[in-house]
Design a protein around this motif. Structure first.
Motif, PDB file in Angstrom:
ATOM      1  N   LEU A   1      12.332  22.957  -2.086  1.00  0.00           N
ATOM      2  CA  LEU A   1      11.464  23.885  -2.826  1.00  0.00           C
ATOM      3  C   LEU A   1      12.309  24.830  -3.659  1.00  0.00           C
ATOM      4  N   THR A   2      13.378  25.292  -3.079  1.00  0.00           N
ATOM      5  CA  THR A   2      14.201  26.270  -3.792  1.00  0.00           C
ATOM      6  C   THR A   2      15.624  26.326  -3.244  1.00  0.00           C
ATOM      7  N   ASP A   3      16.528  26.781  -4.071  1.00  0.00           N
ATOM      8  CA  ASP A   3      17.904  27.062  -3.644  1.00  0.00           C
ATOM      9  C   ASP A   3      18.041  28.564  -3.398  1.00  0.00           C
ATOM     10  N   SER A   4      16.912  29.257  -3.332  1.00  0.00           N
ATOM     11  CA  SER A   4      16.924  30.716  -3.261  1.00  0.00           C
ATOM     12  C   SER A   4      16.756  31.214  -1.830  1.00  0.00           C
ATOM     13  N   GLY A   5      17.789  31.832  -1.305  1.00  0.00           N
ATOM     14  CA  GLY A   5      17.720  32.383   0.051  1.00  0.00           C
ATOM     15  C   GLY A   5      17.849  31.318   1.127  1.00  0.00           C
ATOM     16  N   HIS A  26      16.445  44.587  -2.997  1.00  0.00           N
ATOM     17  CA  HIS A  26      16.169  43.590  -1.953  1.00  0.00           C
ATOM     18  C   HIS A  26      16.149  42.165  -2.471  1.00  0.00           C
ATOM     19  N   GLN A  27      15.857  41.956  -3.762  1.00  0.00           N
ATOM     20  CA  GLN A  27      16.046  40.624  -4.363  1.00  0.00           C
ATOM     21  C   GLN A  27      15.947  40.746  -5.868  1.00  0.00           C
ATOM     22  N   GLY A  28      16.135  39.618  -6.579  1.00  0.00           N
ATOM     23  CA  GLY A  28      16.244  39.656  -8.037  1.00  0.00           C
ATOM     24  C   GLY A  28      15.083  40.343  -8.726  1.00  0.00           C
ATOM     25  N   PHE A  65      12.745  33.390 -16.553  1.00  0.00           N
ATOM     26  CA  PHE A  65      12.203  32.803 -15.338  1.00  0.00           C
ATOM     27  C   PHE A  65      10.852  33.481 -15.074  1.00  0.00           C
ATOM     28  N   ASP A  66      10.024  32.880 -14.228  1.00  0.00           N
ATOM     29  CA  ASP A  66       8.643  33.391 -14.101  1.00  0.00           C
ATOM     30  C   ASP A  66       8.569  34.831 -13.608  1.00  0.00           C
ATOM     31  N   THR A  67       9.469  35.225 -12.691  1.00  0.00           N
ATOM     32  CA  THR A  67       9.407  36.597 -12.178  1.00  0.00           C
ATOM     33  C   THR A  67       9.813  37.602 -13.268  1.00  0.00           C
ATOM     34  N   THR A  68      10.765  37.190 -14.114  1.00  0.00           N
ATOM     35  CA  THR A  68      11.232  38.067 -15.198  1.00  0.00           C
ATOM     36  C   THR A  68      10.078  38.269 -16.193  1.00  0.00           C
ATOM     37  N   ARG A  69       9.482  37.155 -16.576  1.00  0.00           N
ATOM     38  CA  ARG A  69       8.342  37.209 -17.482  1.00  0.00           C
ATOM     39  C   ARG A  69       7.234  38.075 -16.870  1.00  0.00           C
ATOM     40  N   ASN A 121      20.250  28.566 -17.064  1.00  0.00           N
ATOM     41  CA  ASN A 121      18.864  28.690 -17.486  1.00  0.00           C
ATOM     42  C   ASN A 121      17.969  27.854 -16.570  1.00  0.00           C
ATOM     43  N   ASN A 122      17.375  28.525 -15.611  1.00  0.00           N
ATOM     44  CA  ASN A 122      16.618  27.842 -14.559  1.00  0.00           C
ATOM     45  C   ASN A 122      15.400  27.100 -15.106  1.00  0.00           C
ATOM     46  N   SER A 123      14.630  27.778 -15.964  1.00  0.00           N
ATOM     47  CA  SER A 123      13.348  27.199 -16.394  1.00  0.00           C
ATOM     48  C   SER A 123      13.507  25.949 -17.240  1.00  0.00           C
ATOM     49  N   LEU A 147      22.642  40.067 -18.594  1.00  0.00           N
ATOM     50  CA  LEU A 147      22.614  38.714 -18.032  1.00  0.00           C
ATOM     51  C   LEU A 147      21.675  38.696 -16.834  1.00  0.00           C
ATOM     52  N   ASP A 148      20.878  37.636 -16.746  1.00  0.00           N
ATOM     53  CA  ASP A 148      20.179  37.330 -15.484  1.00  0.00           C
ATOM     54  C   ASP A 148      21.160  36.389 -14.800  1.00  0.00           C
ATOM     55  N   ALA A 149      21.922  36.956 -13.846  1.00  0.00           N
ATOM     56  CA  ALA A 149      23.177  36.316 -13.423  1.00  0.00           C
ATOM     57  C   ALA A 149      23.099  35.527 -12.112  1.00  0.00           C
ATOM     58  N   MET A 161      20.554  40.492 -10.728  1.00  0.00           N
ATOM     59  CA  MET A 161      21.126  39.428  -9.910  1.00  0.00           C
ATOM     60  C   MET A 161      20.303  39.238  -8.644  1.00  0.00           C
ATOM     61  N   SER A 162      19.952  37.996  -8.386  1.00  0.00           N
ATOM     62  CA  SER A 162      19.381  37.645  -7.088  1.00  0.00           C
ATOM     63  C   SER A 162      20.519  37.065  -6.266  1.00  0.00           C
ATOM     64  N   ALA A 163      20.918  37.773  -5.215  1.00  0.00           N
ATOM     65  CA  ALA A 163      22.031  37.309  -4.371  1.00  0.00           C
ATOM     66  C   ALA A 163      21.613  36.134  -3.492  1.00  0.00           C
ATOM     67  N   LYS A 164      20.338  35.739  -3.600  1.00  0.00           N
ATOM     68  CA  LYS A 164      19.820  34.607  -2.824  1.00  0.00           C
ATOM     69  C   LYS A 164      20.283  33.276  -3.401  1.00  0.00           C
ATOM     70  N   LYS A 165      20.954  33.322  -4.533  1.00  0.00           N
ATOM     71  CA  LYS A 165      21.463  32.088  -5.140  1.00  0.00           C
ATOM     72  C   LYS A 165      22.982  32.025  -4.949  1.00  0.00           C
ATOM     73  N   SER A 213       9.192  19.770  -2.999  1.00  0.00           N
ATOM     74  CA  SER A 213       9.797  20.105  -4.293  1.00  0.00           C
ATOM     75  C   SER A 213       8.898  21.154  -4.949  1.00  0.00           C
ATOM     76  N   VAL A 214       9.155  21.471  -6.195  1.00  0.00           N
ATOM     77  CA  VAL A 214       8.276  22.447  -6.860  1.00  0.00           C
ATOM     78  C   VAL A 214       7.981  22.013  -8.296  1.00  0.00           C
ATOM     79  N   GLU A 215       6.738  22.241  -8.700  1.00  0.00           N
ATOM     80  CA  GLU A 215       6.344  21.955 -10.079  1.00  0.00           C
ATOM     81  C   GLU A 215       6.836  23.078 -10.978  1.00  0.00           C
ATOM     82  N   HIS A 220       0.946  29.861  -9.265  1.00  0.00           N
ATOM     83  CA  HIS A 220       1.426  28.664  -8.566  1.00  0.00           C
ATOM     84  C   HIS A 220       1.691  28.893  -7.074  1.00  0.00           C
ATOM     85  N   PHE A 221       1.995  30.165  -6.698  1.00  0.00           N
ATOM     86  CA  PHE A 221       2.295  30.439  -5.291  1.00  0.00           C
ATOM     87  C   PHE A 221       1.095  30.169  -4.383  1.00  0.00           C
ATOM     88  N   THR A 222      -0.099  30.502  -4.869  1.00  0.00           N
ATOM     89  CA  THR A 222      -1.264  30.483  -3.964  1.00  0.00           C
ATOM     90  C   THR A 222      -2.415  29.596  -4.441  1.00  0.00           C
TER      91      THR A 222
HETATM   92  C1  P61 Z   1      13.961  29.767  -7.622  1.00  0.00           C
HETATM   93  F1  P61 Z   1       8.879  29.243  -7.341  1.00  0.00           F
HETATM   94  N1  P61 Z   1      14.394  31.928  -8.482  1.00  0.00           N
HETATM   95  O1  P61 Z   1      14.562  29.316  -8.622  1.00  0.00           O
HETATM   96  P1  P61 Z   1      14.314  36.575  -6.557  1.00  0.00           P
HETATM   97  N2  P61 Z   1      15.903  34.893 -12.185  1.00  0.00           N
HETATM   98  C2  P61 Z   1      16.100  33.588 -11.991  1.00  0.00           C
HETATM   99  C3  P61 Z   1      15.655  32.996 -10.823  1.00  0.00           C
HETATM  100  O2  P61 Z   1      15.879  31.700 -10.631  1.00  0.00           O
HETATM  101  C4  P61 Z   1      14.975  33.787  -9.838  1.00  0.00           C
HETATM  102  C5  P61 Z   1      14.820  35.167 -10.084  1.00  0.00           C
HETATM  103  C6  P61 Z   1      15.278  35.685 -11.261  1.00  0.00           C
HETATM  104  C7  P61 Z   1      13.814  31.214  -7.515  1.00  0.00           C
HETATM  105  C8  P61 Z   1      12.951  31.772  -6.438  1.00  0.00           C
HETATM  106  C9  P61 Z   1      11.556  31.641  -6.902  1.00  0.00           C
HETATM  107  O3  P61 Z   1       7.875  31.292  -8.690  1.00  0.00           O
HETATM  108  C10 P61 Z   1       9.065  31.426  -8.090  1.00  0.00           C
HETATM  109  O4  P61 Z   1      15.464  36.955  -5.709  1.00  0.00           O
HETATM  110  C11 P61 Z   1      16.803  32.793 -13.011  1.00  0.00           C
HETATM  111  O5  P61 Z   1      13.601  35.353  -6.094  1.00  0.00           O
HETATM  112  O6  P61 Z   1      13.363  37.714  -6.730  1.00  0.00           O
HETATM  113  C12 P61 Z   1      14.454  33.222  -8.668  1.00  0.00           C
HETATM  114  O7  P61 Z   1      14.939  36.269  -7.986  1.00  0.00           O
HETATM  115  C13 P61 Z   1      14.150  36.072  -9.095  1.00  0.00           C
HETATM  116  C14 P61 Z   1      10.844  30.472  -6.824  1.00  0.00           C
HETATM  117  C15 P61 Z   1      11.014  32.692  -7.591  1.00  0.00           C
HETATM  118  C16 P61 Z   1       9.595  30.360  -7.407  1.00  0.00           C
HETATM  119  C17 P61 Z   1       9.762  32.593  -8.165  1.00  0.00           C
HETATM  120  O8  P61 Z   1      13.512  29.053  -6.729  1.00  0.00           O
END
Ligand code: P61
Length: 460
Positions: A50-54, A99-101, A125-129, A186-188, A215-217, A255-259, A380-382, A451-453
């Motif tokens: 689903l994600t590489d985040s956290g 606490h996160q990005g 990315f969606d959270t930034t938008r 560039n994640n998206s 930078l979104d780093a 910066m999201s340190a979860k990556k 996975s994720v759409e 998309h989350f819910t």
């Molecule tokens: C991810 F389905 N990404 O890729 P936070 N900028 C960028 C990201 O990739 C990002 C954040 C900011 C996630 C987690 C995630 O709808 C979703 O620490 C380039 O998650 O707050 C996060 O960082 C935000 C997955 C976020 C999602 C939102 O899987």
């Protein structure tokens, strides 16, 4: 190394058992989850992409840091370690833990964005938008043309279109653009890197109009490794040197340190501007916490500091990028349409081609996501019209996203090659039976980040 096999540059000390489910059980689980994999209990997932985040596996030294964390409210030793590592890598004067990005985004954009303001990015990315739009601002994507075509190869597909940026600034007026952002990688658009030349050129345009660059780093080290591999003049530089140069062109970062920091939680906002930092710390105190912990425990700050040191290890990055590439390579060999080149943290399936009989308004990506879970327990994720599609405000007409992708994000240091071989086998089978894939409709959705819910039903 003399041998061509690239091995994991670590040994496994702790393991977490995987629970196996049957196809029949998974059909029930899917129904209960409204065909949204975000609603599935993680325990019922066999391989979680689903994600590489956290989702990173922390190192023994990071766990040692967890024990060693200083939990003092003010002036914790762990904060000073964290601050010094972030400063060493980014060079920014002010380091604000969050606490996160998205918390960094929320603080930054609640100060600088708002109605009538525009924030350009290579691709938000969606959270930034969402954080920009939440305060009434406009999030604008300016990728290079190659960046939105899944089957076009380009070494730096994450680049921003510099000409379009300058045109855009002239059109809207520099006074309405509080900052320009570059998301590395560039994640998206597929975890695609941004070249040093592009960062430099964007900086030049920003300088010409007096606009700061942020930078979104999140995946800065993966981006640096791609620069080393693909950009002339960087072959012999260390990842640390490349990283330092990348940050040297920017005025700040989120910066999201979860990556790339290998942490399970955390992030930071950093910048050079004293006045902006003062405002940011004021918001921080109200929403996150005191400036020397900012919504994190001291132990988290230790884990992030240690992770940031570890990610600069080139042996790790060689393994990381190659293992993602391995998955893409095997899928391509088996005729599965994959976005090329593969990204740093994920492989993206091209759902438009994979399920070409399903129109975007019936979410081909979602259909593949559901089937990968049903057949193989893979989550996975759409990243397509479920995540980014919208309705025209006036006509109510459906506006699809530019690409329909399914992301297979690879958690760091978590899965072995045989896990990935299993993923390849499952995807190949789903692809072989692709004609049977059904479209989906949304039967419930939230007004923001739907998309989350959202809940879906298959269309018969
Ligand atoms: C991810 F389905 N990404 O890729 P936070 N900028 C960028 C990201 O990739 C990002 C954040 C900011 C996630 C987690 C995630 O709808 C979703 O620490 C380039 O998650 O707050 C996060 O960082 C935000 C997955 C976020 C999602 C939102 O899987």
């Amino acid at each position: 190394m003399r041998f061509k096999t690239i091995i994991e540059p670590f040994k496994i000390k702790v393991v977490e058992p995987i629970k196996f489910t049957t196809e029949k059980e998974r059909e029930e689980i899917l129904k209960k989850a409204g065909y949204n994999v975000f609603n599935i209990p993680a325990e019922d997932v066999i391989i979680d992409l689903l994600t590489d985040s956290g989702t990173n596996a922390m190192s023994s030294k990071q766990w040692a840091g967890i024990m060693d964390g200083d939990e003092s409210y003010a002036g914790s030793k762990s904060f000073y370690r964290f601050e010094s590592v972030v400063k060493k890598i980014t060079g920014f004067k002010h380091v604000i833990p969050v606490h996160q990005g998205r918390a960094a985004e929320k603080i930054l954009f609640s100060i600088v964005a708002g109605p009538g303001k525009y924030i350009p990015n290579n691709t938000h990315f969606d959270t930034t938008r969402a954080n920009i739009e939440f305060v009434g601002g406009n999030a604008v994507d300016l990728p290079i043309p190659e960046g939105t075509q899944p089957d076009v190869w380009h070494p730096f597909k994450g680049n921003m279109d510099v000409e379009r940026l300058e045109k855009f600034i002239k059109e809207k007026g520099a006074e309405n653009i509080p900052l320009v952002m570059l998301t590395v990688t560039n994640n998206s658009n597929g975890g695609q890197p941004v070249s040093m030349q592009n960062i430099r050129e964007v900086r030049e345009v920003c300088d010409k109009y007096g606009i700061p660059l942020f930078l979104d780093a999140c995946r800065f080290a993966e981006n640096a490794y791609f620069i080393k591999k693909r950009e002339k003049g960087y072959e012999n530089k260390s990842i640390f040197e490349i990283t330092k140069e990348m940050f040297s062109y920017a005025d700040g970062c989120t910066m999201s340190a979860k990556k790339d920091a290998f942490a399970n939680i955390g992030g930071f906002l950093a910048m050079n501007d004293d006045e902006l930092a003062l405002k940011a710390r004021n918001v921080l105190i109200v929403t996150e916490g005191f400036p020397t912990y900012g919504g994190l425990a001291g132990r988290d700050l230790e884990a992030i500091a240690q992770g940031l040191e570890e990610v600069l290890d080139e042996n790790y990055l060689v393994y990381r990028i190659r293992s993602v590439e391995y998955l893409a390579e095997k899928l391509i060999e088996r005729g599965v349409p994959v976005l090329i080149p593969p990204g740093g943290h994920a492989v993206y399936l091209d759902a438009k081609k994979f399920a070409s009989h399903i129109p975007p308004e019936q979410f081909p990506g979602q259909s593949i996501v559901v089937e990968l879970y049903r057949v193989g327990g893979i989550r996975s994720v759409e990243i397509g019209s479920v995540m980014f599609g919208r309705k025209d405000k006036e006509t109510g007409k459906f506006i699809p996203h530019t690409m329909e992708l399914v992301r297979l994000a690879i958690p760091r240091r978590v899965y072995t090659q045989s896990h990935i071989d299993y993923v390849i086998e499952v995807i190949t089978e789903v692809h072989r039976n692709r004609d049977k894939l059904k479209g989906y409709k949304i039967v419930w959705e939230a007004p923001i980040l739907r998309h989350f819910t959202a809940r879906f039903e298959p269309i018969d």
